[in-house]
Design a protein around this motif. Sequence first.
Motif, PDB file in Angstrom:
ATOM      1  N   CYS A 128       0.864  -1.196   0.000  1.00  0.00           N
ATOM      2  CA  CYS A 128       0.000   0.000   0.000  1.00  0.00           C
ATOM      3  C   CYS A 128       0.885   1.226   0.000  1.00  0.00           C
ATOM      4  O   CYS A 128       1.842   1.305   0.767  1.00  0.00           O
ATOM      5  CB  CYS A 128      -0.872   0.045   1.256  1.00  0.00           C
ATOM      6  SG  CYS A 128      -2.091  -1.252   1.322  1.00  0.00           S
ATOM      7  N   LEU A 129       0.550   2.180  -0.846  1.00  0.00           N
ATOM      8  CA  LEU A 129       1.328   3.422  -0.908  1.00  0.00           C
ATOM      9  C   LEU A 129       0.555   4.556  -0.247  1.00  0.00           C
ATOM     10  O   LEU A 129      -0.655   4.697  -0.442  1.00  0.00           O
ATOM     11  CB  LEU A 129       1.598   3.799  -2.364  1.00  0.00           C
ATOM     12  CG  LEU A 129       2.380   2.786  -3.229  1.00  0.00           C
ATOM     13  CD1 LEU A 129       2.596   3.368  -4.620  1.00  0.00           C
ATOM     14  CD2 LEU A 129       3.705   2.419  -2.587  1.00  0.00           C
ATOM     15  N   LEU A 130       1.288   5.339   0.557  1.00  0.00           N
ATOM     16  CA  LEU A 130       0.740   6.609   1.048  1.00  0.00           C
ATOM     17  C   LEU A 130       1.526   7.690   0.329  1.00  0.00           C
ATOM     18  O   LEU A 130       2.670   7.951   0.679  1.00  0.00           O
ATOM     19  CB  LEU A 130       0.893   6.740   2.561  1.00  0.00           C
ATOM     20  CG  LEU A 130       0.146   5.714   3.429  1.00  0.00           C
ATOM     21  CD1 LEU A 130       0.360   5.987   4.902  1.00  0.00           C
ATOM     22  CD2 LEU A 130      -1.341   5.694   3.112  1.00  0.00           C
ATOM     23  N   GLY A 131       0.921   8.276  -0.695  1.00  0.00           N
ATOM     24  CA  GLY A 131       1.686   9.112  -1.614  1.00  0.00           C
ATOM     25  C   GLY A 131       2.597   8.181  -2.398  1.00  0.00           C
ATOM     26  O   GLY A 131       2.132   7.241  -3.028  1.00  0.00           O
ATOM     27  N   ASN A 132       3.903   8.442  -2.306  1.00  0.00           N
ATOM     28  CA  ASN A 132       4.847   7.533  -2.964  1.00  0.00           C
ATOM     29  C   ASN A 132       5.510   6.593  -1.971  1.00  0.00           C
ATOM     30  O   ASN A 132       6.345   5.769  -2.348  1.00  0.00           O
ATOM     31  CB  ASN A 132       5.940   8.332  -3.686  1.00  0.00           C
ATOM     32  CG  ASN A 132       5.384   9.058  -4.889  1.00  0.00           C
ATOM     33  OD1 ASN A 132       4.508   8.545  -5.585  1.00  0.00           O
ATOM     34  ND2 ASN A 132       5.849  10.283  -5.117  1.00  0.00           N
ATOM     35  N   GLY A 184       3.750   0.513  10.091  1.00  0.00           N
ATOM     36  CA  GLY A 184       2.682   0.156   9.158  1.00  0.00           C
ATOM     37  C   GLY A 184       1.467  -0.478   9.846  1.00  0.00           C
ATOM     38  O   GLY A 184       0.571  -0.989   9.162  1.00  0.00           O
ATOM     39  N   LYS A 185       1.415  -0.434  11.178  1.00  0.00           N
ATOM     40  CA  LYS A 185       0.293  -1.059  11.901  1.00  0.00           C
ATOM     41  C   LYS A 185      -1.033  -0.363  11.549  1.00  0.00           C
ATOM     42  O   LYS A 185      -2.015  -1.027  11.239  1.00  0.00           O
ATOM     43  CB  LYS A 185       0.525  -0.971  13.426  1.00  0.00           C
ATOM     44  CG  LYS A 185       1.826  -1.602  13.906  1.00  0.00           C
ATOM     45  CD  LYS A 185       1.913  -1.605  15.409  1.00  0.00           C
ATOM     46  CE  LYS A 185       2.013  -0.223  16.034  1.00  0.00           C
ATOM     47  NZ  LYS A 185       3.233   0.535  15.693  1.00  0.00           N
ATOM     48  N   SER A 186      -1.011   0.954  11.623  1.00  0.00           N
ATOM     49  CA  SER A 186      -2.253   1.694  11.322  1.00  0.00           C
ATOM     50  C   SER A 186      -2.665   1.487   9.869  1.00  0.00           C
ATOM     51  O   SER A 186      -3.849   1.368   9.560  1.00  0.00           O
ATOM     52  CB  SER A 186      -2.063   3.193  11.595  1.00  0.00           C
ATOM     53  OG  SER A 186      -1.830   3.396  12.961  1.00  0.00           O
ATOM     54  N   THR A 187      -1.670   1.444   8.983  1.00  0.00           N
ATOM     55  CA  THR A 187      -1.987   1.239   7.563  1.00  0.00           C
ATOM     56  C   THR A 187      -2.608  -0.140   7.351  1.00  0.00           C
ATOM     57  O   THR A 187      -3.567  -0.285   6.580  1.00  0.00           O
ATOM     58  CB  THR A 187      -0.715   1.393   6.708  1.00  0.00           C
ATOM     59  OG1 THR A 187      -0.113   2.645   7.008  1.00  0.00           O
ATOM     60  CG2 THR A 187      -1.029   1.330   5.230  1.00  0.00           C
ATOM     61  N   GLY A 207      -6.522   1.404  -0.813  1.00  0.00           N
ATOM     62  CA  GLY A 207      -6.460   0.367  -1.840  1.00  0.00           C
ATOM     63  C   GLY A 207      -5.132  -0.369  -1.817  1.00  0.00           C
ATOM     64  O   GLY A 207      -4.162   0.070  -1.214  1.00  0.00           O
ATOM     65  N   LEU A 208      -5.147  -1.515  -2.462  1.00  0.00           N
ATOM     66  CA  LEU A 208      -3.930  -2.323  -2.601  1.00  0.00           C
ATOM     67  C   LEU A 208      -3.204  -1.929  -3.871  1.00  0.00           C
ATOM     68  O   LEU A 208      -3.820  -1.836  -4.934  1.00  0.00           O
ATOM     69  CB  LEU A 208      -4.310  -3.796  -2.727  1.00  0.00           C
ATOM     70  CG  LEU A 208      -4.619  -4.583  -1.460  1.00  0.00           C
ATOM     71  CD1 LEU A 208      -5.273  -5.900  -1.838  1.00  0.00           C
ATOM     72  CD2 LEU A 208      -3.343  -4.838  -0.677  1.00  0.00           C
ATOM     73  N   ARG A 209      -1.911  -1.709  -3.773  1.00  0.00           N
ATOM     74  CA  ARG A 209      -1.134  -1.473  -4.993  1.00  0.00           C
ATOM     75  C   ARG A 209      -0.695  -2.815  -5.580  1.00  0.00           C
ATOM     76  O   ARG A 209      -0.598  -2.995  -6.792  1.00  0.00           O
ATOM     77  CB  ARG A 209       0.070  -0.575  -4.668  1.00  0.00           C
ATOM     78  CG  ARG A 209       1.047  -0.326  -5.793  1.00  0.00           C
ATOM     79  CD  ARG A 209       0.373   0.211  -7.044  1.00  0.00           C
ATOM     80  NE  ARG A 209      -0.145   1.554  -6.911  1.00  0.00           N
ATOM     81  CZ  ARG A 209       0.446   2.622  -7.369  1.00  0.00           C
ATOM     82  NH1 ARG A 209       1.592   2.525  -7.996  1.00  0.00           N
ATOM     83  NH2 ARG A 209      -0.109   3.801  -7.233  1.00  0.00           N
ATOM     84  N   GLN A 210      -0.495  -3.745  -4.668  1.00  0.00           N
ATOM     85  CA  GLN A 210      -0.020  -5.077  -5.091  1.00  0.00           C
ATOM     86  C   GLN A 210      -0.474  -6.086  -4.032  1.00  0.00           C
ATOM     87  O   GLN A 210      -0.737  -5.720  -2.890  1.00  0.00           O
ATOM     88  CB  GLN A 210       1.510  -5.052  -5.155  1.00  0.00           C
ATOM     89  CG  GLN A 210       2.140  -6.218  -5.928  1.00  0.00           C
ATOM     90  CD  GLN A 210       3.657  -6.113  -5.857  1.00  0.00           C
ATOM     91  OE1 GLN A 210       4.236  -5.153  -6.353  1.00  0.00           O
ATOM     92  NE2 GLN A 210       4.295  -7.084  -5.235  1.00  0.00           N
ATOM     93  N   GLY A 211      -0.550  -7.349  -4.395  1.00  0.00           N
ATOM     94  CA  GLY A 211      -0.953  -8.382  -3.450  1.00  0.00           C
ATOM     95  C   GLY A 211      -2.461  -8.570  -3.464  1.00  0.00           C
ATOM     96  O   GLY A 211      -3.169  -8.049  -4.335  1.00  0.00           O
ATOM     97  N   SER A 212      -2.956  -9.310  -2.475  1.00  0.00           N
ATOM     98  CA  SER A 212      -4.392  -9.577  -2.438  1.00  0.00           C
ATOM     99  C   SER A 212      -4.908  -9.416  -1.017  1.00  0.00           C
ATOM    100  O   SER A 212      -4.147  -9.489  -0.049  1.00  0.00           O
ATOM    101  CB  SER A 212      -4.663 -11.003  -2.938  1.00  0.00           C
ATOM    102  OG  SER A 212      -4.052 -11.933  -2.057  1.00  0.00           O
TER     103      SER A 212
END
Lengths: 235, 216
Positions: B9-13, B39-42, B52-57
């Motif tokens: 998951c990306l937050l910005g870049n 990355g716990k909160s994310t 959204g997911l950038r990659q993975g499932s």
Amino acid sequence: MRVRSELLADAWLVASKDLRIERSSRVVASQVLPFGLIVLILFGFGISPDRRVVEADRTVLEQVAPGLFWLTVFLASLLALGRSFAIESADGSLEALRLTGLDPGGVFLGKSLAVAAELLVLEALLGAGALLLYGAPLGHPFLLMVVVVAATASIAAAGTLYSALASGSRVRDTLVPVLVLPALAPALLGATLATEAALFGPPSDGWPWAGLLGAFAVLYFGAGMLSFGLMLEET
Amino acid sequence: MVSVRDAVCLLGNFPALAGADLELESGEVVLLEGPNGAGKSTLLRLCAGLIGLRQGSGDVLGNDLATRGGRQQTRRAVGLLAHHSALYGELTVEENVRFWSRANRAFDADVEPALERLGLSDRLRSVPVAALSAGQRRRTALAVVVCRRARLWLLDEPHAGLDAAGRDLVDGLVRDAAAAGATVLLSSHEIDRATDLAHRVVRVVAGQTPVSGGHS
């Protein structure tokens, strides 16, 4: 039918929440209204009350009163619109709204209706101020009422749409006027010309402009209700 | 219940998650543990369908996190206590809980028991949220989550700002929710307390979950 009643129920839930917040905080009453009155007075200072328009035998101030009134309302509405989304972003409520089962169209409608209700009160008070300060006559009250309702709906719908669009931005406060004022330019023109007709006649000149304002409001309410979900998604 | 695999998951870049995995079973209480910015909160927000997911499932309560529709369905089904309390300062405690309860399509009848459970049913109910302490605000936000009766509870630092009694209250709520069949995923810096509470600890480091599945 069920979808429509749910949408209206959601709109009512959001609008009544926003109006309860205003009742409690009184930001519109204590800040937006004084701002509007100050602008009205400053406009009055800027234009000599004694200079007359020769062919119409009216003072310049009387003649331009409709434009000054609506310009004041449009400027004051920026504060009300900013406040409408500031209460959602103050403590992460906008994100929490995404987690609810509320219809995004209902959220948009509710926020627009709350802004419209606040603006109507504001316009009534500023209108009284304008009549008093600028000495404009109250020509055709029915047309004036229709114009006020249609223009208010236009400002509320378009303003809420663009405020929502800007709500995810870090520079929201400065972005909203840049987006909203140009978008409202046709509504300002229509409201001014229709009000001129309502004050000085003939009223038949005002109805087409009132119709244009109504169409503008319908367009923005439709666009807002259709796109608000997507905007919430992107914030 | 929850299955996230190789999530990016990306937050910005910035890759806030860089290949995280997470599996949750029904009725489990799982603690996300890791340093600030790990990355716990994310991961919690991903499970809530907020990003959204950038990659993975990812699959949460049968909804595919890769699709907008799946994320929307997920958002309506989970109970999230985020960093922000999402309360309106000008409204009273009761007005806030009732508003969010209605917005969440929860039952009005659940508001009163939730206020009582969180110790908000007396004079505090009619106090504007802006006048509350941080702990009282947290309790109000928890009352909103309780009313929601979600199958998946996502709690981001639920102990933050609470006194000892409040922290015990949170633990009681989590245990009751799990006993009722709900799954609870939480992050907390109260490590000892939260480890006791959890069935399992998942470590999050630099957006990844290098060691997971260890039972406490």
